[in-house]
Design a protein around this motif. Structure first.
Motif, short mmCIF file in Angstrom:
data_model
loop_
_atom_site.label_atom_id
_atom_site.label_comp_id
_atom_site.label_asym_id
_atom_site.label_seq_id
_atom_site.Cartn_x
_atom_site.Cartn_y
_atom_site.Cartn_z
N HIS A 175 10.19 -5.24 9.93
CA HIS A 175 9.30 -4.10 9.68
C HIS A 175 7.87 -4.54 9.93
O HIS A 175 7.44 -5.58 9.43
CB HIS A 175 9.46 -3.60 8.25
CG HIS A 175 8.55 -2.47 7.89
ND1 HIS A 175 8.70 -1.20 8.41
CD2 HIS A 175 7.48 -2.42 7.07
CE1 HIS A 175 7.76 -0.42 7.91
NE2 HIS A 175 7.00 -1.14 7.10
N ALA A 176 7.13 -3.75 10.70
CA ALA A 176 5.74 -4.05 11.01
C ALA A 176 4.81 -3.46 9.95
O ALA A 176 4.98 -2.32 9.55
CB ALA A 176 5.37 -3.51 12.38
N ILE A 177 3.86 -4.27 9.52
CA ILE A 177 2.83 -3.84 8.59
C ILE A 177 1.56 -3.62 9.40
O ILE A 177 1.15 -4.50 10.15
CB ILE A 177 2.55 -4.94 7.52
CG1 ILE A 177 3.83 -5.35 6.81
CG2 ILE A 177 1.46 -4.49 6.57
CD1 ILE A 177 4.39 -4.32 5.89
N VAL B 166 11.11 0.66 2.87
CA VAL B 166 11.82 -0.47 3.50
C VAL B 166 12.01 -1.60 2.48
O VAL B 166 13.11 -2.15 2.35
CB VAL B 166 11.06 -0.97 4.74
CG1 VAL B 166 11.65 -2.27 5.26
CG2 VAL B 166 11.07 0.08 5.85
N LYS B 167 10.96 -1.94 1.75
CA LYS B 167 11.05 -3.00 0.75
C LYS B 167 12.06 -2.65 -0.35
O LYS B 167 12.83 -3.52 -0.79
CB LYS B 167 9.69 -3.28 0.13
CG LYS B 167 8.73 -3.98 1.07
CD LYS B 167 7.38 -4.18 0.37
CE LYS B 167 6.39 -4.92 1.21
NZ LYS B 167 5.10 -5.09 0.51
N ALA B 168 12.06 -1.40 -0.78
CA ALA B 168 12.99 -0.97 -1.84
C ALA B 168 14.43 -1.10 -1.38
O ALA B 168 15.30 -1.58 -2.12
CB ALA B 168 12.68 0.46 -2.27
N TYR B 169 14.72 -0.66 -0.16
CA TYR B 169 16.08 -0.78 0.37
C TYR B 169 16.46 -2.25 0.53
O TYR B 169 17.59 -2.64 0.25
CB TYR B 169 16.22 -0.05 1.71
CG TYR B 169 16.66 1.38 1.57
CD1 TYR B 169 17.89 1.79 2.05
CD2 TYR B 169 15.84 2.34 0.97
CE1 TYR B 169 18.31 3.09 1.94
CE2 TYR B 169 16.25 3.65 0.85
CZ TYR B 169 17.48 4.02 1.34
OH TYR B 169 17.89 5.32 1.22
N ALA B 170 15.52 -3.06 1.00
CA ALA B 170 15.79 -4.49 1.18
C ALA B 170 16.16 -5.13 -0.15
O ALA B 170 17.10 -5.92 -0.21
CB ALA B 170 14.58 -5.18 1.80
N ASP B 171 15.44 -4.77 -1.20
CA ASP B 171 15.75 -5.31 -2.52
C ASP B 171 17.10 -4.80 -3.03
O ASP B 171 17.92 -5.57 -3.52
CB ASP B 171 14.67 -4.92 -3.53
CG ASP B 171 13.37 -5.68 -3.31
OD1 ASP B 171 13.37 -6.71 -2.61
OD2 ASP B 171 12.34 -5.23 -3.85
N VAL C 35 12.82 -1.59 11.82
CA VAL C 35 12.80 -0.35 11.05
C VAL C 35 11.36 0.13 10.85
O VAL C 35 10.46 -0.66 10.58
CB VAL C 35 13.50 -0.48 9.68
CG1 VAL C 35 14.96 -0.76 9.84
CG2 VAL C 35 12.86 -1.52 8.81
N SER C 36 11.20 1.42 10.99
CA SER C 36 9.90 2.04 10.76
C SER C 36 9.78 2.54 9.33
O SER C 36 8.68 2.77 8.84
CB SER C 36 9.71 3.23 11.72
OG SER C 36 10.70 4.22 11.43
N GLY C 37 10.92 2.73 8.70
CA GLY C 37 10.95 3.33 7.37
C GLY C 37 11.42 4.77 7.42
O GLY C 37 11.60 5.41 6.39
N GLY C 38 11.65 5.28 8.63
CA GLY C 38 12.16 6.64 8.80
C GLY C 38 13.67 6.69 8.68
O GLY C 38 14.35 5.66 8.61
N PRO D 7 2.50 4.15 7.44
CA PRO D 7 2.23 4.64 6.09
C PRO D 7 2.76 3.69 5.02
O PRO D 7 3.84 3.11 5.16
CB PRO D 7 2.97 5.98 6.03
CG PRO D 7 3.19 6.37 7.45
CD PRO D 7 3.30 5.09 8.23
N ASP D 8 1.99 3.53 3.95
CA ASP D 8 2.41 2.67 2.84
C ASP D 8 3.76 3.11 2.29
O ASP D 8 4.57 2.26 1.89
CB ASP D 8 1.38 2.69 1.72
CG ASP D 8 0.11 1.93 2.08
OD1 ASP D 8 0.19 1.02 2.94
OD2 ASP D 8 -0.94 2.23 1.49
N GLY D 9 4.02 4.41 2.27
CA GLY D 9 5.29 4.91 1.76
C GLY D 9 6.47 4.39 2.56
O GLY D 9 7.54 4.10 2.01
N ALA D 10 6.29 4.28 3.88
CA ALA D 10 7.37 3.76 4.74
C ALA D 10 7.64 2.30 4.41
O ALA D 10 8.79 1.87 4.29
CB ALA D 10 7.00 3.93 6.20
N THR D 11 6.58 1.52 4.24
CA THR D 11 6.74 0.11 3.92
C THR D 11 7.39 -0.06 2.55
O THR D 11 8.29 -0.90 2.38
CB THR D 11 5.37 -0.60 3.96
OG1 THR D 11 4.87 -0.52 5.30
CG2 THR D 11 5.49 -2.07 3.56
#
Length: 81
Positions: A47-49, A61-66, A23-26, A54-58
């Motif tokens: 997800h690649a860091i 992704v983290k928010a959805y994962a949680d 996932v890119s976060g898009g 963009p920090d917003g994408a990361t």
């Protein structure tokens, strides 16, 4: 229509024990990850860091994962060494 798409997805991928989704976060990759995890709870989400992501994408992704208990794997892309 939506139910048909989900049924087709499940039919096409049910032969696998596990899915790995990058996932890119898009919107596109997040939707795919959400659906894959909903159907197959063992799905691993990657997800690649990197400075190019963009920090917003990361954070998204983290928010959805949680929120959805995804098995999230964060990878340092390392392209800017």
């Amino acid at each position: 229509m939506k139910k048909l798409i989900l049924e087709q997805f499940e039919k096409n991928y049910s032969k696998y024990n596990q899915l790995l989704i990058a996932v890119s976060g898009g919107v596109d990759s997040m939707t795919l990850a959400y659906v894959a995890h909903k159907i197959f709870s063992q799905t691993k989400i990657y997800h690649a860091i990197s400075p190019a992501v963009p920090d917003g994408a990361t954070q998204r992704v983290k928010a959805y994962a949680d929120k959805y208990a995804w098995h999230l794997v964060l990878i340092n892309a390392g392209e800017c060494r």
